[in-house]
Design an enzyme around this catalytic site. Sequence first.
Site, PDB file in Angstrom:
ATOM      1  N   GLY A  70      -2.943   4.059   4.896  1.00 28.20           N
ATOM      2  CA  GLY A  70      -3.582   4.041   6.161  1.00 28.20           C
ATOM      3  C   GLY A  70      -5.073   4.092   6.158  1.00 28.20           C
ATOM      4  O   GLY A  70      -5.719   3.349   6.772  1.00 28.20           O
ATOM      5  N   LYS A  97       5.398  -2.072   8.386  1.00 28.93           N
ATOM      6  CA  LYS A  97       4.553  -1.735   9.640  1.00 28.93           C
ATOM      7  C   LYS A  97       3.630  -3.059  10.163  1.00 28.93           C
ATOM      8  O   LYS A  97       2.455  -3.002   9.712  1.00 28.93           O
ATOM      9  CB  LYS A  97       3.693  -0.604   9.381  1.00 28.93           C
ATOM     10  CG  LYS A  97       4.473   0.798   9.216  1.00 28.93           C
ATOM     11  CD  LYS A  97       3.790   2.093   8.707  1.00 28.93           C
ATOM     12  CE  LYS A  97       3.545   2.205   7.316  1.00 28.93           C
ATOM     13  NZ  LYS A  97       2.770   3.170   6.967  1.00 28.93           N
ATOM     14  N   GLY A 142       1.287   4.010   0.208  1.00 27.30           N
ATOM     15  CA  GLY A 142       2.169   4.814  -0.335  1.00 27.30           C
ATOM     16  C   GLY A 142       3.625   4.085  -1.036  1.00 27.30           C
ATOM     17  O   GLY A 142       3.891   4.296  -2.177  1.00 27.30           O
ATOM     18  N   ARG A 157      -0.179  11.358  -6.682  1.00 24.71           N
ATOM     19  CA  ARG A 157      -1.173  12.081  -5.816  1.00 24.71           C
ATOM     20  C   ARG A 157      -1.549  13.272  -6.475  1.00 24.71           C
ATOM     21  O   ARG A 157      -2.711  13.712  -6.291  1.00 24.71           O
ATOM     22  CB  ARG A 157      -0.703  12.228  -4.335  1.00 24.71           C
ATOM     23  CG  ARG A 157      -0.778  10.901  -3.810  1.00 24.71           C
ATOM     24  CD  ARG A 157      -0.255  11.004  -2.242  1.00 24.71           C
ATOM     25  NE  ARG A 157      -0.641   9.932  -1.549  1.00 24.71           N
ATOM     26  CZ  ARG A 157      -0.072   9.724  -0.314  1.00 24.71           C
ATOM     27  NH1 ARG A 157       0.914  10.378   0.068  1.00 24.71           N
ATOM     28  NH2 ARG A 157      -0.230   8.665   0.464  1.00 24.71           N
TER      29      ARG A 157
HETATM   30  P1  ADP Z   1       3.023   0.848   2.471  1.00 28.60           P
HETATM   31  O1  ADP Z   1       3.534   2.062   2.365  1.00 28.60           O
HETATM   32  O2  ADP Z   1       2.845   0.329   0.765  1.00 28.60           O
HETATM   33  O3  ADP Z   1       1.951   0.635   3.188  1.00 28.60           O
HETATM   34  P2  ADP Z   1       4.947  -0.070   4.279  1.00 28.60           P
HETATM   35  O4  ADP Z   1       5.207   1.550   4.596  1.00 28.60           O
HETATM   36  O5  ADP Z   1       4.491  -0.919   5.411  1.00 28.60           O
HETATM   37  O6  ADP Z   1       4.039  -0.153   2.972  1.00 28.60           O
HETATM   38  O7  ADP Z   1       6.457  -0.604   3.957  1.00 28.60           O
HETATM   39  C1  ADP Z   1       7.280  -0.306   2.991  1.00 28.60           C
HETATM   40  C2  ADP Z   1       8.611  -0.570   3.373  1.00 28.60           C
HETATM   41  O8  ADP Z   1       8.663  -2.091   3.905  1.00 28.60           O
HETATM   42  C3  ADP Z   1       9.620  -0.595   2.200  1.00 28.60           C
HETATM   43  O9  ADP Z   1      10.179   0.588   2.369  1.00 28.60           O
HETATM   44  C4  ADP Z   1      10.241  -1.811   2.237  1.00 28.60           C
HETATM   45  O10 ADP Z   1      11.925  -1.659   2.150  1.00 28.60           O
HETATM   46  C5  ADP Z   1      10.056  -2.528   3.842  1.00 28.60           C
HETATM   47  N1  ADP Z   1      10.101  -3.931   3.638  1.00 28.60           N
HETATM   48  C6  ADP Z   1       9.506  -4.875   3.042  1.00 28.60           C
HETATM   49  N2  ADP Z   1      10.058  -6.031   3.364  1.00 28.60           N
HETATM   50  C7  ADP Z   1      10.930  -5.756   4.378  1.00 28.60           C
HETATM   51  C8  ADP Z   1      11.739  -6.711   5.062  1.00 28.60           C
HETATM   52  N3  ADP Z   1      11.905  -8.102   4.805  1.00 28.60           N
HETATM   53  N4  ADP Z   1      12.731  -6.272   6.197  1.00 28.60           N
HETATM   54  C9  ADP Z   1      12.553  -4.782   6.217  1.00 28.60           C
HETATM   55  N5  ADP Z   1      11.758  -3.919   5.452  1.00 28.60           N
HETATM   56  C10 ADP Z   1      11.043  -4.500   4.615  1.00 28.60           C
HETATM   57 MG    MG Z   2       4.750   3.292   3.844  1.00 28.60          MG
END
Ligand code: ADP
Ligand code: MG
Length: 402
Positions: A382, A200, A358, A35
């Site tokens: 987001g 999420k 992120g 960033r």
């Molecule tokens: P981003 O920041 O790219 O939008 P998120 O914040 O939604 O992604 O999710 C990222 C997190 O999701 C990571 O820390 C990862 O460990 C977790 N994650 C991915 N798959 C699983 C799973 N099956 N169970 C629990 N956590 C998970």
């Molecule tokens: Mg995230």
Amino acid sequence: MRTLDTLGSLDGKTVLARLDLNVPLDGTTITDDGRVRASLNTIRELRSRGARVVAMSHLGRPQGAPEERFSLRPVAARLSELLETPVAFATDTVGSDARAQLAQLPADGVLLLENLRFNPGETSADEAERRAFAAQLAEQGDVVVSDGFGVVHREQASVTDLERLLPSAAGLLVEQELDVLERLTRRPEHPFAVVLGGSKVSDKLGVIAHLIERVDTILVGGGMVFTFLAAQGHAVGASLLEEDQLETCRGYLAEAERRGVRIVLPTDIVVAEAFAADAAHEVVAAEAIESSAFGASGLGLDIGPESAAAFAAIIRESKTVFWNGPMGVFEMAAFAGGTRAVAEALTQTAGFSVVGGGDSAAAVRALGFADEQFGHISTGGGASLEFLEGNALPGLEVLGWA
Ligand code: ADP
Ligand code: MG
């Protein structure tokens, strides 16, 4: 939307630049400076137009008071290295140090203010409180450039209120991010695949509703998988599950079928005994998660190798790919395979590949991929999801975005 050129001459002006310098820190070490690097073009452009730059950002989620671990000081040092110019740092945002630093700032100088969220006015739900903080910020500059793409979906003092008080325009990063998102929504080349994962679940389901009208394939990985599998009637052990989203998932599956859109779920899952890097784990069929040695207490922490290969093949054949959310708990090596396979396939596709989110951006860098291997790595998770969902973004609306 108003861009830099609408601001007229910036020669001799002080520009307040709202950036997104919200980097992950390990102590005072920046673990991913993506960033900071994404903010350089705008800072350079402003300086080349003769402006002094007062950079502003948040970092983390302090609760309206100073907290050393959320200080932007390490970011000032990194910014200075990358710009190859001194960057002054103010230990407050609108206080005596900011005023003193500003008084000393040379004509083409760069000053970074301390974390905006150390002031309760930044994120206050009370508009008057936000506006009062914005008014104090406004006194410190002549114009404002909004370039914190990661926060444009927020109604916050430095994102919306300040932009209403001074002549304002979008910076180069916001322009670039919007170009990419428009390319995805207005004129994507087909086949168009979207890969969704992460943790999420309910945050991300909304994007499916909007994208289902324009994509050919939706690949589902990460924690979202289990709500879909449960919606199909399968037991998912102790995996992430959002019971209140089961109906929504069923609705998407039905709608996808009606529209001829493929929603591809994993066929195999890496199931672990516990949420730990060294937990025992095995690969089982996605419909039989509780058949693992860990029974109903097993946790699905990654998509399995068969699914990863199938996802990769679809990604490689696509002309447009948008990926948001890791396929598994990539932070633990044993559960990083799915995320690695998807990232690798994105680097191999001849089509236009976009990584948003992120953690997704951090994952590709942590797994050793270079930014240049992708069409675009978005700084805003987001914000890009909200855009793709078709929602109004307040930080863009104040800049005249329609
Ligand atoms: P981003 O920041 O790219 O939008 P998120 O914040 O939604 O992604 O999710 C990222 C997190 O999701 C990571 O820390 C990862 O460990 C977790 N994650 C991915 N798959 C699983 C799973 N099956 N169970 C629990 N956590 C998970
Ligand atoms: Mg995230």
